[in-house]
Every structure is written in C-alpha cells, then in structure tokens.
Design a protein around this motif. Sequence first.
Motif, PDB file in Angstrom:
ATOM      1  N   VAL A 119       4.498  -3.359 -12.250  1.00 52.27           N
ATOM      2  CA  VAL A 119       3.946  -3.745 -10.946  1.00 52.27           C
ATOM      3  C   VAL A 119       3.052  -2.637 -10.387  1.00 52.27           C
ATOM      4  N   VAL A 120       3.516  -1.390 -10.487  1.00 47.84           N
ATOM      5  CA  VAL A 120       2.735  -0.288  -9.926  1.00 47.84           C
ATOM      6  C   VAL A 120       1.384  -0.149 -10.613  1.00 47.84           C
ATOM      7  N   PRO A 121       1.282  -0.116 -11.940  1.00 49.63           N
ATOM      8  CA  PRO A 121      -0.048  -0.071 -12.578  1.00 49.63           C
ATOM      9  C   PRO A 121      -0.912  -1.279 -12.239  1.00 49.63           C
ATOM     10  N   ALA A 122      -0.300  -2.469 -12.128  1.00 51.06           N
ATOM     11  CA  ALA A 122      -1.079  -3.665 -11.798  1.00 51.06           C
ATOM     12  C   ALA A 122      -1.659  -3.558 -10.385  1.00 51.06           C
ATOM     13  N   LYS A 123      -0.856  -3.097  -9.444  1.00 53.37           N
ATOM     14  CA  LYS A 123      -1.355  -2.952  -8.075  1.00 53.37           C
ATOM     15  C   LYS A 123      -2.448  -1.869  -7.992  1.00 53.37           C
ATOM     16  N   ILE A 124      -2.274  -0.790  -8.751  1.00 51.64           N
ATOM     17  CA  ILE A 124      -3.293   0.260  -8.750  1.00 51.64           C
ATOM     18  C   ILE A 124      -4.606  -0.270  -9.320  1.00 51.64           C
ATOM     19  N   ALA A 125      -4.507  -1.033 -10.412  1.00 50.10           N
ATOM     20  CA  ALA A 125      -5.715  -1.593 -11.030  1.00 50.10           C
ATOM     21  C   ALA A 125      -6.424  -2.545 -10.074  1.00 50.10           C
ATOM     22  N   PHE A 126      -5.650  -3.407  -9.402  1.00 49.44           N
ATOM     23  CA  PHE A 126      -6.261  -4.324  -8.442  1.00 49.44           C
ATOM     24  C   PHE A 126      -6.860  -3.563  -7.264  1.00 49.44           C
ATOM     25  N   ASP A 127      -6.173  -2.540  -6.811  1.00 48.77           N
ATOM     26  CA  ASP A 127      -6.635  -1.747  -5.673  1.00 48.77           C
ATOM     27  C   ASP A 127      -7.952  -1.049  -5.989  1.00 48.77           C
ATOM     28  N   GLN A 128      -8.053  -0.509  -7.204  1.00 48.19           N
ATOM     29  CA  GLN A 128      -9.225   0.290  -7.564  1.00 48.19           C
ATOM     30  C   GLN A 128     -10.371  -0.523  -8.153  1.00 48.19           C
ATOM     31  N   THR A 129     -10.244  -1.804  -8.164  1.00 45.53           N
ATOM     32  CA  THR A 129     -11.350  -2.670  -8.576  1.00 45.53           C
ATOM     33  C   THR A 129     -11.766  -3.589  -7.426  1.00 45.53           C
ATOM     34  N   ALA A 130     -10.927  -4.551  -7.111  1.00 45.07           N
ATOM     35  CA  ALA A 130     -11.284  -5.556  -6.100  1.00 45.07           C
ATOM     36  C   ALA A 130     -11.314  -4.964  -4.695  1.00 45.07           C
ATOM     37  N   SER A 170     -11.233  -1.755  -3.590  1.00 41.72           N
ATOM     38  CA  SER A 170     -12.160  -0.642  -3.405  1.00 41.72           C
ATOM     39  C   SER A 170     -13.600  -1.130  -3.321  1.00 41.72           C
ATOM     40  N   ALA A 171     -13.940  -2.104  -4.169  1.00 38.29           N
ATOM     41  CA  ALA A 171     -15.300  -2.646  -4.121  1.00 38.29           C
ATOM     42  C   ALA A 171     -15.573  -3.312  -2.775  1.00 38.29           C
ATOM     43  N   VAL A 172     -14.593  -4.069  -2.268  1.00 36.69           N
ATOM     44  CA  VAL A 172     -14.772  -4.753  -0.988  1.00 36.69           C
ATOM     45  C   VAL A 172     -14.876  -3.742   0.152  1.00 36.69           C
TER      46      VAL A 172
END
Length: 323
Positions: free
Chosen positions: A215-226, A228-230
């Motif tokens: 869960v933690v890596p998945a949330k980090i990946a989503f945070d640093q792509t979607a 952060s871009a927004v």
Amino acid sequence: MATLNNYHHVFTTTQKQTKPIKFTKPLLLSSSKLFHKSRNSCKKQYPLVKSVAEDKEFVTEKISVVVEHEREEENGSEDEEEEVVVKNEFVGKAINACIVLGFGTLGVTRLLTIDHEFWHGWTLYEILRYAPEHNWIAYEEALKENPVFAKMVISGIVYSLGDWIAQCYEGKPLFEFDRTRLFRSGLVGFALHGSLSHYYYQICEALIPSKDWWVVPAKIAFDQTAWSAVWNSIYFVVLGLLRFESPENIFNELKTTFLPLLMAGWKLWPFAHLITYGVIPVEQRLLWVDCVELIWVTILSTYSNEKAETRISDTTSDVDPTQ
C-alpha cells in the motif's frame, strides 16, 4: 568793319580775363598713400565687424549658460530621483522588518503563552516543559473543530515562509524580500494547498484502505505522478494569474517546468512519503507534509520566479532596440 571790330574786342577781352590753370602740386598718387587710404577705410569698417563678433560671443556664452543650467537641472533631478529611491528602499526595509518581527514575535508569544492562565506558581522550567505538549493538544482540538480551516492556516504560513526562504536563497537580504511575491505564495498555500490536500489524503485513504505492505509504495507512486502533476500545474497557473500574465505565457511556463519539477520531486518526496503513508495518521499527514514543504516551496518558488524574470528580461531586450 564795325562788326569785325566788335568781334575782335570781345575775343580779346575774354582772352584777357581767362587765366591759365596752374598746378602747384603734382597730381601723383603714390602706392604708399593709396595703401594708407585703404587702411583708413578698413579702420572705418572694423567697428561693425567687431560688433558682429561680440554678438556671436554673447550668443555663445548665453547658449553655454543655458546648457549648463539644463545640466544642473538634470543632475538635480537625478539626485532627487536617487533620494526618492533610497527613501523607498528604506521604507520597504522598515515595513518588511516590521512584518517579520511582528509575526515572529506574535507566533513565539502565542506558543510560549499557551498556559498563561495556569502560570500561577509555575517555574520557568515548568512553562517550557509543558508548552510543546499543550500546543499539540490545542492543535488537535482545532483539527476536530474545523480541520479544513486549521490546515489552510498552516499551509498559508508554510508557503509564506518557504517563499521567504527562497528569496533569501536567491541572494536577497533578510529584510529586502518582495512582499507581493510573498503574499501571492501565501495566498496559494492558504486558499488551495491546505483545503485540496485535506481532501486528497481523505480520498487516497478511502481508495486504498488496505494495510498490506504494498500500500505504501502504491500511494507514493500515485502521489508522485497524478497528484504532483495536478498540484504543480495548479500552483504555476494560479501564480501566473496572480501576476496578471497572459494565458500563453502561463502555458509556456508550465510546459517548460512540468517535467523538471516532477523529476525534482522524485529526489525528495518518495523518502518523505515513506513516513507520510507508513507512520503518520491521516489527520496529521498535512502537518508533516507542510514541514517538508518548506524545502519544496523553496524549489517551486525559485523555479516560478526564475522563469518569470527570464521572460520579462527577454521581452525587454526584444522591445529595446539598443539591446
């Protein structure tokens, strides 16, 4: 005969009356006398030439006096402008110093006097000992009463401090920061970052409620792509609108800074978000993120203002034909 006699008489009388012309002096004009006369004639015309020369000298002197007067006026106006600039700089420094010292004193005083109603009989050690704990309790109570507003205030303060740090990092003295730029950054943090981040963490936790290791890596990946871009896009667009820039300039700035900022965030946020999503509870996450935001806002503000200043300088050089 009488007629001839009369004629002879008249002729003899006229001949006797006319006397021959005698020249006592010879009619000769020597070259020296002729030169003397021409010289005298030149002397008679010299006062006129002299008056014209004097008039020219007078006019020249008058023009030089006028030019010197104009130069003195220009120098005086330049000195006045320099004095005005110095006064404005002094006033600006004084206002900035009042802002920093005023808000700093207010914040420190509020933190240290959280228990001022219970100080009776307390020692200085007890005041300093319980102040952090009681401030944390007050913060948790504010989150329970009005979580969105509390996070908006914290984000506004953090973004203002981050922009101030960015200006100091860019080489500006401590009390010579740009107040308008500071206000813009703080306004974006207060109005947008606090509220949007509150709902984002709530939605992110609702979408991935699992407690498994991935869960933690998945949330980090989503945070640093979607996310952060927004958020980076929102930050640059709103700052551009607050600077009254054209949509074309805002779009160009966003296009040139989008990928560099996204990749720069990958050097900082994945390590910070290991704590964000692995240790910190949902309600406290924004406070931790805002502490890290002091570094990130410095990067964001530096990127944004460097692009704006570069664009302004390029526009000035294109307009000025001397460049």
